[in-house]
Scaffold this motif. Structure first.
Motif, PDB file in Angstrom:
ATOM      1  N   SER A  42     -46.059  14.874  18.176  1.00 23.30           N
ATOM      2  CA  SER A  42     -45.999  14.838  16.530  1.00 23.30           C
ATOM      3  C   SER A  42     -47.154  14.567  16.486  1.00 23.30           C
ATOM      4  N   LYS A  43     -48.357  15.249  16.387  1.00 26.28           N
ATOM      5  CA  LYS A  43     -49.452  15.460  15.966  1.00 26.28           C
ATOM      6  C   LYS A  43     -50.160  15.302  13.922  1.00 26.28           C
ATOM      7  N   THR A  44     -51.325  15.295  14.498  1.00 22.49           N
ATOM      8  CA  THR A  44     -52.243  14.819  12.845  1.00 22.49           C
ATOM      9  C   THR A  44     -52.459  16.037  12.246  1.00 22.49           C
ATOM     10  N   ILE A  45     -52.806  16.307  10.875  1.00 19.26           N
ATOM     11  CA  ILE A  45     -53.540  17.170  10.178  1.00 19.26           C
ATOM     12  C   ILE A  45     -54.302  16.506   9.295  1.00 19.26           C
ATOM     13  N   TYR A  46     -55.124  17.314   8.908  1.00 20.84           N
ATOM     14  CA  TYR A  46     -56.053  16.420   8.026  1.00 20.84           C
ATOM     15  C   TYR A  46     -55.087  16.965   6.362  1.00 20.84           C
ATOM     16  N   GLU A  66     -52.339  25.810  17.678  1.00 18.31           N
ATOM     17  CA  GLU A  66     -51.862  27.021  16.393  1.00 18.31           C
ATOM     18  C   GLU A  66     -50.650  26.519  15.769  1.00 18.31           C
ATOM     19  N   SER A  67     -50.045  25.647  16.346  1.00 15.03           N
ATOM     20  CA  SER A  67     -48.884  24.937  15.833  1.00 15.03           C
ATOM     21  C   SER A  67     -49.792  23.609  14.332  1.00 15.03           C
ATOM     22  N   LEU A  68     -50.442  23.474  14.962  1.00 14.20           N
ATOM     23  CA  LEU A  68     -50.852  22.126  14.123  1.00 14.20           C
ATOM     24  C   LEU A  68     -51.225  23.208  12.730  1.00 14.20           C
ATOM     25  N   LEU A  69     -52.364  24.039  13.068  1.00 13.82           N
ATOM     26  CA  LEU A  69     -52.455  24.745  11.867  1.00 13.82           C
ATOM     27  C   LEU A  69     -51.681  25.543  11.102  1.00 13.82           C
ATOM     28  N   ARG A  70     -50.910  25.698  11.194  1.00  8.62           N
ATOM     29  CA  ARG A  70     -49.480  27.062  10.983  1.00  8.62           C
ATOM     30  C   ARG A  70     -48.997  24.924   9.829  1.00  8.62           C
ATOM     31  N   ALA A  71     -48.788  24.142  10.216  1.00 10.20           N
ATOM     32  CA  ALA A  71     -48.867  23.359   9.659  1.00 10.20           C
ATOM     33  C   ALA A  71     -49.027  22.880   9.000  1.00 10.20           C
ATOM     34  N   LEU A  72     -50.552  22.633   8.883  1.00  3.95           N
ATOM     35  CA  LEU A  72     -51.721  22.770   7.955  1.00  3.95           C
ATOM     36  C   LEU A  72     -51.205  23.275   6.854  1.00  3.95           C
ATOM     37  N   PHE A  73     -51.887  24.515   7.026  1.00  2.29           N
ATOM     38  CA  PHE A  73     -51.361  25.429   5.607  1.00  2.29           C
ATOM     39  C   PHE A  73     -49.706  25.325   5.325  1.00  2.29           C
ATOM     40  N   ALA A  74     -48.819  24.898   5.647  1.00  2.00           N
ATOM     41  CA  ALA A  74     -47.189  25.182   5.442  1.00  2.00           C
ATOM     42  C   ALA A  74     -47.146  24.194   4.285  1.00  2.00           C
ATOM     43  N   ALA A  75     -48.346  23.496   4.420  1.00  2.00           N
ATOM     44  CA  ALA A  75     -48.346  21.881   3.358  1.00  2.00           C
ATOM     45  C   ALA A  75     -48.805  21.902   1.891  1.00  2.00           C
ATOM     46  N   SER A  76     -49.775  23.548   2.033  1.00  2.00           N
ATOM     47  CA  SER A  76     -50.373  24.133   0.934  1.00  2.00           C
ATOM     48  C   SER A  76     -48.802  24.715   0.123  1.00  2.00           C
ATOM     49  N   THR A  77     -47.614  24.614   0.934  1.00  2.00           N
ATOM     50  CA  THR A  77     -47.065  24.705  -0.063  1.00  2.00           C
ATOM     51  C   THR A  77     -45.622  24.105  -0.629  1.00  2.00           C
ATOM     52  N   ALA A 129     -61.336  22.430   1.920  1.00  2.00           N
ATOM     53  CA  ALA A 129     -61.181  23.195   2.442  1.00  2.00           C
ATOM     54  C   ALA A 129     -61.329  23.382   3.458  1.00  2.00           C
ATOM     55  N   MET A 130     -62.544  23.931   4.201  1.00  4.68           N
ATOM     56  CA  MET A 130     -62.822  23.890   5.410  1.00  4.68           C
ATOM     57  C   MET A 130     -62.753  23.268   6.782  1.00  4.68           C
ATOM     58  N   ALA A 131     -62.811  21.149   5.722  1.00  2.85           N
ATOM     59  CA  ALA A 131     -63.688  20.506   7.345  1.00  2.85           C
ATOM     60  C   ALA A 131     -62.051  20.950   7.258  1.00  2.85           C
ATOM     61  N   GLN A 132     -60.833  20.350   6.498  1.00  2.00           N
ATOM     62  CA  GLN A 132     -58.985  20.990   6.386  1.00  2.00           C
ATOM     63  C   GLN A 132     -59.095  21.758   8.319  1.00  2.00           C
ATOM     64  N   ILE A 133     -59.168  22.148   8.020  1.00  2.00           N
ATOM     65  CA  ILE A 133     -58.813  23.504   8.702  1.00  2.00           C
ATOM     66  C   ILE A 133     -59.834  23.167  10.384  1.00  2.00           C
ATOM     67  N   VAL A 134     -61.071  22.778  10.448  1.00  2.00           N
ATOM     68  CA  VAL A 134     -62.002  22.522  11.363  1.00  2.00           C
ATOM     69  C   VAL A 134     -61.564  21.082  12.438  1.00  2.00           C
ATOM     70  N   CYS A 135     -61.310  19.985  11.280  1.00  2.00           N
ATOM     71  CA  CYS A 135     -61.382  18.837  11.522  1.00  2.00           C
ATOM     72  C   CYS A 135     -59.293  18.593  12.287  1.00  2.00           C
ATOM     73  N   THR A 136     -58.870  19.276  12.036  1.00  2.00           N
ATOM     74  CA  THR A 136     -57.671  19.598  12.798  1.00  2.00           C
ATOM     75  C   THR A 136     -57.547  20.355  14.079  1.00  2.00           C
ATOM     76  N   ALA A 137     -58.429  20.979  13.684  1.00  2.00           N
ATOM     77  CA  ALA A 137     -58.233  22.278  14.820  1.00  2.00           C
ATOM     78  C   ALA A 137     -59.391  21.285  15.722  1.00  2.00           C
ATOM     79  N   GLN A 138     -60.268  20.897  15.621  1.00  4.01           N
ATOM     80  CA  GLN A 138     -60.838  19.810  16.412  1.00  4.01           C
ATOM     81  C   GLN A 138     -60.070  18.923  17.415  1.00  4.01           C
TER      82      GLN A 138
END
Length: 169
Positions: A42-46, A66-77, A129-138
């Motif tokens: 269980s990880k976190t996304i922004y 990659e799994s975290l970023l997939r979850a982040l973008f899936a949240a937008s739907t 939007a960029m902050a969500q991606i970058v902070c999740t990845a970092q």
């Protein structure tokens, strides 16, 4: 002489087995073997709460970026209740890491890399939007900086370089 040595050796073995005080037995079961159930990582996304970045739990199949970023973008739907995202209309299109695999004889030092995140969609990504991606990845400490490549159908892609969570917050 040889016979005496064999007899002494046999006597030593017999006495050694008796001398320890523990009689030999078969396997005795006292209780079932312990079993550990490991929940999925269980990880976190922004995501956004009242317009501000907030870390929210995301159940993912693996602990990879990659799994975290997939979850982040899936949240937008999905319906997020009181949470929101600035990634509506954008889709995750993969990642590429600049870090080469460790060679066999290479010294294993702390390693950092630039992670390239490919995004598809029309329009431009907002700073949030960029902050969500970058902070999740970092959240992966090996990711020193993030590069975002926004692909727009048949137009030339737009690239944002040198992004870090600290600069975008």
């Amino acid at each position: 002489m040889r016979a005496a040595a064999v007899i002494l050796g046999a006597a030593a073995v017999l006495l050694g087995g008796v001398a320890c005080g523990i009689p030999p037995t078969g396997v005795i079961e006292r209780a079932p073997a312990p079993v550990i159930e490991v929940p999925p990582p269980s990880k976190t996304i922004y995501l956004l709460k009242d317009g501000e970045l907030t870390m929210e739990p995301a159940d993912v199949g693996s602990a990879s970026v990659e799994s975290l970023l997939r979850a982040l973008f899936a949240a937008s739907t999905q319906q997020l209740g009181e949470l929101d995202t600035a990634l509506h209309g954008f889709a995750f299109d993969g990642i590429e890491d600049s870090l080469n695999p460790i060679q066999r004889d290479e010294v294993k030092l702390p390693r950092t890399s630039t992670l390239t995140v490919y995004v598809k969609g029309e329009g431009t990504l907002s700073r949030t939007a960029m902050a969500q991606i970058v902070c999740t990845a970092q959240q992966d400490t090996a990711v020193q900086e993030v590069r975002i490549v926004l692909r727009h159908g048949d137009r030339a892609p737009r690239t944002e370089r040198g992004l870090t969570c600290g600069k975008l917050r």
